[in-house]
Motif scaffolding. Structure first.
Motif, mmCIF file in Angstrom:
data_model
loop_
_atom_site.group_PDB
_atom_site.id
_atom_site.type_symbol
_atom_site.label_atom_id
_atom_site.label_comp_id
_atom_site.label_asym_id
_atom_site.label_seq_id
_atom_site.Cartn_x
_atom_site.Cartn_y
_atom_site.Cartn_z
ATOM 1 N N ASN A 6 -5.946 6.162 -3.184
ATOM 2 C CA ASN A 6 -4.829 5.364 -3.655
ATOM 3 C C ASN A 6 -5.217 3.891 -3.729
ATOM 4 O O ASN A 6 -4.527 3.092 -4.315
ATOM 5 N N ALA A 11 -5.379 1.900 -9.019
ATOM 6 C CA ALA A 11 -4.216 1.509 -8.220
ATOM 7 C C ALA A 11 -4.162 -0.005 -8.046
ATOM 8 O O ALA A 11 -3.083 -0.599 -8.074
ATOM 9 N N THR A 92 11.897 0.849 -7.412
ATOM 10 C CA THR A 92 12.031 1.985 -8.326
ATOM 11 C C THR A 92 13.495 2.232 -8.664
ATOM 12 O O THR A 92 13.848 2.408 -9.834
ATOM 13 N N GLY A 133 6.577 4.793 -13.490
ATOM 14 C CA GLY A 133 5.416 5.614 -13.126
ATOM 15 C C GLY A 133 4.442 4.850 -12.255
ATOM 16 O O GLY A 133 3.878 5.393 -11.297
ATOM 17 N N GLY A 134 4.213 3.577 -12.567
ATOM 18 C CA GLY A 134 3.334 2.753 -11.738
ATOM 19 C C GLY A 134 3.879 2.581 -10.332
ATOM 20 O O GLY A 134 3.137 2.684 -9.339
ATOM 21 N N SER A 137 3.372 5.814 -8.494
ATOM 22 C CA SER A 137 1.989 6.169 -8.213
ATOM 23 C C SER A 137 1.353 5.329 -7.120
ATOM 24 O O SER A 137 0.437 5.804 -6.461
ATOM 25 N N VAL A 138 1.809 4.121 -6.915
ATOM 26 C CA VAL A 138 1.216 3.281 -5.872
ATOM 27 C C VAL A 138 2.006 3.341 -4.571
ATOM 28 O O VAL A 138 1.647 2.709 -3.598
ATOM 29 N N ARG A 139 3.058 4.110 -4.544
ATOM 30 C CA ARG A 139 3.883 4.259 -3.344
ATOM 31 C C ARG A 139 3.196 5.000 -2.270
ATOM 32 O O ARG A 139 2.398 5.827 -2.379
#
Length: 139
Positions: A6, A11, A92, A133-134, A137-139
């Motif tokens: 990640n 990322a 989000t 989405g970003g 995905s970085v969560r």
């Protein structure tokens, strides 16, 4: 197949882009400069709320975006633990709400503008989906 981290280059680039986007959008919503997203967010907020309430909600969202962007910058250099996940979740939820209001219900930018502006609307929706989405995905 290699397991991806990640903290990989992808990322990192997503975090930098999200941080810049949220910080600049937050600043623009506070009146420092101008951007298309700040204009869309302001138009969507004023379509739902009116008067001083719209201004207050706009300021709250701008501050949350600024704080979120700064937190993303901090996570590039250090781990914030569960606070990082909380910030990403809040961002989000805020962005999903902004996207739905601006891309669907807004008279200025929503689906009502599809006649003749279809590509503009598709690009707005695609941008919002990339941001969501970003964040996920970085969560």
């Amino acid at each position: 197949m290699a397991k991806t981290s990640n903290r990989g280059l992808g990322a990192l680039l997503i975090r930098i882009a999200l941080a810049a986007y949220f910080i600049i959008t937050g600043l623009c919503m506070l009146g420092v400069g101008g951007s298309e997203m700040a204009r869309q967010s302001h138009a969507a907020i004023t379509e739902i709320f009116s008067g001083d309430l719209a201004k207050v909600i706009g300021i709250i969202i701008a501050v949350l975006l600024l704080v979120g962007g700064v937190c993303i910058v901090i996570t590039i250099f250090s781990d914030l633990g569960s606070f990082d996940n909380t910030v990403m979740l809040i961002l989000t939820v805020i962005w999903v709400a902004i996207a739905i209001i601006a891309d669907v219900f807004s008279n200025s930018f929503g689906v009502k503008k599809l006649d003749g502006h279809t590509m503009f609307w598709i690009l707005n929706v695609a941008k919002d989906l990339l941001i969501i989405g970003g964040l996920l995905s970085v969560r």
